[in-house]
Design an enzyme around this catalytic site. Structure first.
Site, PDB file in Angstrom:
ATOM      1  CE  LYS A 112      -4.397  -1.674   1.690  1.00  0.00           C
ATOM      2  NZ  LYS A 112      -5.473  -1.611   2.648  1.00  0.00           N
ATOM      3  CE  LYS A 195      -6.256  -8.016  -1.615  1.00  0.00           C
ATOM      4  NZ  LYS A 195      -5.934  -7.463  -0.308  1.00  0.00           N
ATOM      5  CE  LYS A 198     -13.626  -3.124   1.224  1.00  0.00           C
ATOM      6  NZ  LYS A 198     -12.640  -3.113   2.296  1.00  0.00           N
TER       7      LYS A 198
HETATM    8  P1  TYM Z   1     -10.747  -5.462   4.224  1.00  0.00           P
HETATM    9  O1  TYM Z   1     -11.750  -4.388   4.362  1.00  0.00           O
HETATM   10  O2  TYM Z   1      -9.617  -5.271   3.270  1.00  0.00           O
HETATM   11  O3  TYM Z   1     -11.459  -6.811   3.825  1.00  0.00           O
HETATM   12  C1  TYM Z   1     -12.558  -7.328   4.584  1.00  0.00           C
HETATM   13  C2  TYM Z   1     -12.522  -8.845   4.597  1.00  0.00           C
HETATM   14  O4  TYM Z   1     -12.587  -9.343   3.260  1.00  0.00           O
HETATM   15  C3  TYM Z   1     -11.498 -10.237   3.019  1.00  0.00           C
HETATM   16  N1  TYM Z   1     -11.079 -10.089   1.617  1.00  0.00           N
HETATM   17  C4  TYM Z   1     -10.984 -11.101   0.755  1.00  0.00           C
HETATM   18  N2  TYM Z   1     -11.210 -12.421   0.895  1.00  0.00           N
HETATM   19  C5  TYM Z   1     -11.029 -13.192  -0.200  1.00  0.00           C
HETATM   20  N3  TYM Z   1     -10.634 -12.705  -1.417  1.00  0.00           N
HETATM   21  C6  TYM Z   1     -10.405 -11.380  -1.586  1.00  0.00           C
HETATM   22  N4  TYM Z   1     -10.051 -10.904  -2.780  1.00  0.00           N
HETATM   23  C7  TYM Z   1     -10.575 -10.516  -0.475  1.00  0.00           C
HETATM   24  N5  TYM Z   1     -10.433  -9.170  -0.299  1.00  0.00           N
HETATM   25  C8  TYM Z   1     -10.744  -8.929   0.991  1.00  0.00           C
HETATM   26  C9  TYM Z   1     -10.404  -9.778   3.974  1.00  0.00           C
HETATM   27  O5  TYM Z   1      -9.467 -10.802   4.227  1.00  0.00           O
HETATM   28  C10 TYM Z   1     -11.200  -9.394   5.198  1.00  0.00           C
HETATM   29  O6  TYM Z   1     -11.489 -10.541   5.973  1.00  0.00           O
HETATM   30  N6  TYM Z   1      -7.751  -5.021   8.175  1.00  0.00           N
HETATM   31  C11 TYM Z   1      -9.025  -5.539   7.754  1.00  0.00           C
HETATM   32  C12 TYM Z   1     -10.171  -5.012   8.585  1.00  0.00           C
HETATM   33  C13 TYM Z   1      -9.946  -5.194  10.040  1.00  0.00           C
HETATM   34  C14 TYM Z   1     -10.093  -6.401  10.780  1.00  0.00           C
HETATM   35  C15 TYM Z   1      -9.739  -6.050  12.114  1.00  0.00           C
HETATM   36  C16 TYM Z   1     -10.474  -7.693  10.441  1.00  0.00           C
HETATM   37  C17 TYM Z   1      -9.548  -4.208  10.895  1.00  0.00           C
HETATM   38  N7  TYM Z   1      -9.437  -4.730  12.134  1.00  0.00           N
HETATM   39  C18 TYM Z   1      -9.790  -7.002  13.139  1.00  0.00           C
HETATM   40  C19 TYM Z   1     -10.506  -8.631  11.473  1.00  0.00           C
HETATM   41  C20 TYM Z   1     -10.166  -8.291  12.791  1.00  0.00           C
HETATM   42  C21 TYM Z   1      -9.252  -5.114   6.318  1.00  0.00           C
HETATM   43  O7  TYM Z   1      -8.694  -4.161   5.852  1.00  0.00           O
HETATM   44  O8  TYM Z   1     -10.178  -5.880   5.655  1.00  0.00           O
END
Ligand code: TYM
Length: 330
Positions: A112, A195, A198
């Site tokens: 990032k 991947k 968003k």
């Molecule tokens: P974020 O918002 O990037 O993604 C949310 C969830 O979606 C999953 N994910 C995917 N799974 C499969 N294939 C993909 N292409 C894909 N893109 C995203 C992510 O693995 C995630 O589970 N840091 C985290 C948010 C967060 C969090 C936490 C999660 C903040 N604090 C504490 C768990 C516990 C994030 O940016 O997810």
């Protein structure tokens, strides 16, 4: 030990099939058996500049998506992260006990931050400590996420261990990542080695949870394909493998069964079949999301209840942490 589950999504718009299959859909089953907290990670969202109005509407939209996908607000606690100040408070305390070397290993920061790391904001770098605080604040034992978050949860384990050692206690449980076998990493529709994300500039790279049937059909039609015969998971066919995995996950069948059903189809016939499955699966969710978004007060009511419940747990943990660290309570 009783299991307690937490997970969250960054409310940055464009909630997609990867978020759904890799995370949210799996939460729906887990909530039946365990106490779960599902939050909107708005503090994480601002590690990258956000428009305030869009952020506010994205928090509601993501909450609507949780509910539309089947998260039951009567069973699970849904809340925006920023409403519980203890997330930041605990993150600071944990950061005082986290070696920089551990953060330097985080691959997501490297991706990032891009080439000019000196210009990357501190928040983007310290983000995994806030994530550890999210998890540990509720003494969570299991964290269901997609594969891209695994490294962050392993770090949260290390941070929990470091805190426990520092203060000579067994205070924080060591949280475990729970990664799904079938859809841990959904790839871009434009490039099967990248991947689904968003932030990808191309709308054609992802299926959004707000896409209607026509958009879904068009995106699968335009999805990158190859000239090989039939469908397979062959390593040199990342796009075919990705679409087959999506098909399996949406139908709730194993990857092997999906292959059995589709291996004789050519790419374009397969895409047609996949579109039908995706539309049938996603349209009730999209419809429900629309209905919910028409009643923002209803969503806010659910969030308020969630905040109250989350605050109870968070205040208790934070009080205990302050005692351990040696802060005066006046
Ligand atoms: P974020 O918002 O990037 O993604 C949310 C969830 O979606 C999953 N994910 C995917 N799974 C499969 N294939 C993909 N292409 C894909 N893109 C995203 C992510 O693995 C995630 O589970 N840091 C985290 C948010 C967060 C969090 C936490 C999660 C903040 N604090 C504490 C768990 C516990 C994030 O940016 O997810």
């Amino acid at each position: 030990m009783t299991k307690r589950i937490i997970s969250g999504v960054q409310p940055t718009g464009n909630l997609h099939l990867g978020n759904y299959l890799g995370a949210i859909r799996r939460w729906v089953d887990i909530q039946k058996d365990y106490q779960c907290l599902f939050f909107l990670a708005d503090l994480h969202a601002i590690t990258i500049a956000q428009d305030p109005e869009k952020l506010r509407s994205s928090v509601r939209e993501t909450a609507a998506a949780y509910i539309a996908c089947g998260i039951d607000p009567k069973k699970s606690i849904i809340f925006p992260q920023s409403t519980i100040a203890e997330h930041c408070e605990l993150a600071w305390i944990l950061s005082c006990n986290t070696p920089m070397g551990w953060l330097n290993r985080m691959t997501q920061f490297k991706e990032k931050a891009g080439k000019d790391k000196e210009k990357a904001p501190l928040g983007l770098y310290s983000y995994p400590v806030l994530m550890a605080a999210d998890i540990l604040l509720y003494k969570t034992t299991h964290v269901p996420v997609g594969e891209d978050q695994k490294q962050h949860i392993e770090l949260a384990r290390d941070i929990a261990g470091a805190f426990n050692r520092e203060y000579g206690v067994e205070f924080f449980p060591l949280p475990e990542p729970v990664i799904g076998a079938e859809a841990a990493r959904i790839m871009s529709l434009r490039d099967g080695t990248k991947k689904m994300s968003k932030s990808d500039e191309s709308e054609y790279s992802r299926i959004n949870l707000t896409d209607d049937a026509d958009a879904i059909a068009l995106k699968f039609k335009k999805a990158k394909s190859d000239m090989e015969e039939g469908m397979s998971y062959a390593q040199n066919r990342p796009e075919a493998a990705n679409l087959l995995s999506i098909y399996a996950a949406l139908k709730g069948i194993s990857k092997e069964k999906a292959l059995e059903e589709c291996q004789s189809l050519n790419f374009s016939a397969f895409k047609g079949q996949l579109t039908d499955v995706a539309v049938a699966h996603l349209s009730p969710i999209t419809q429900k999301m629309r209905e919910l978004l028409a009643s923002p007060d209803y969503i806010d009511g659910i969030l308020k209840e969630g905040v109250q419940k989350a605050a109870e747990i968070a205040e208790k943990t934070m009080g205990e942490v302050k005692d351990l660290v040696g802060f005066l309570k006046l």
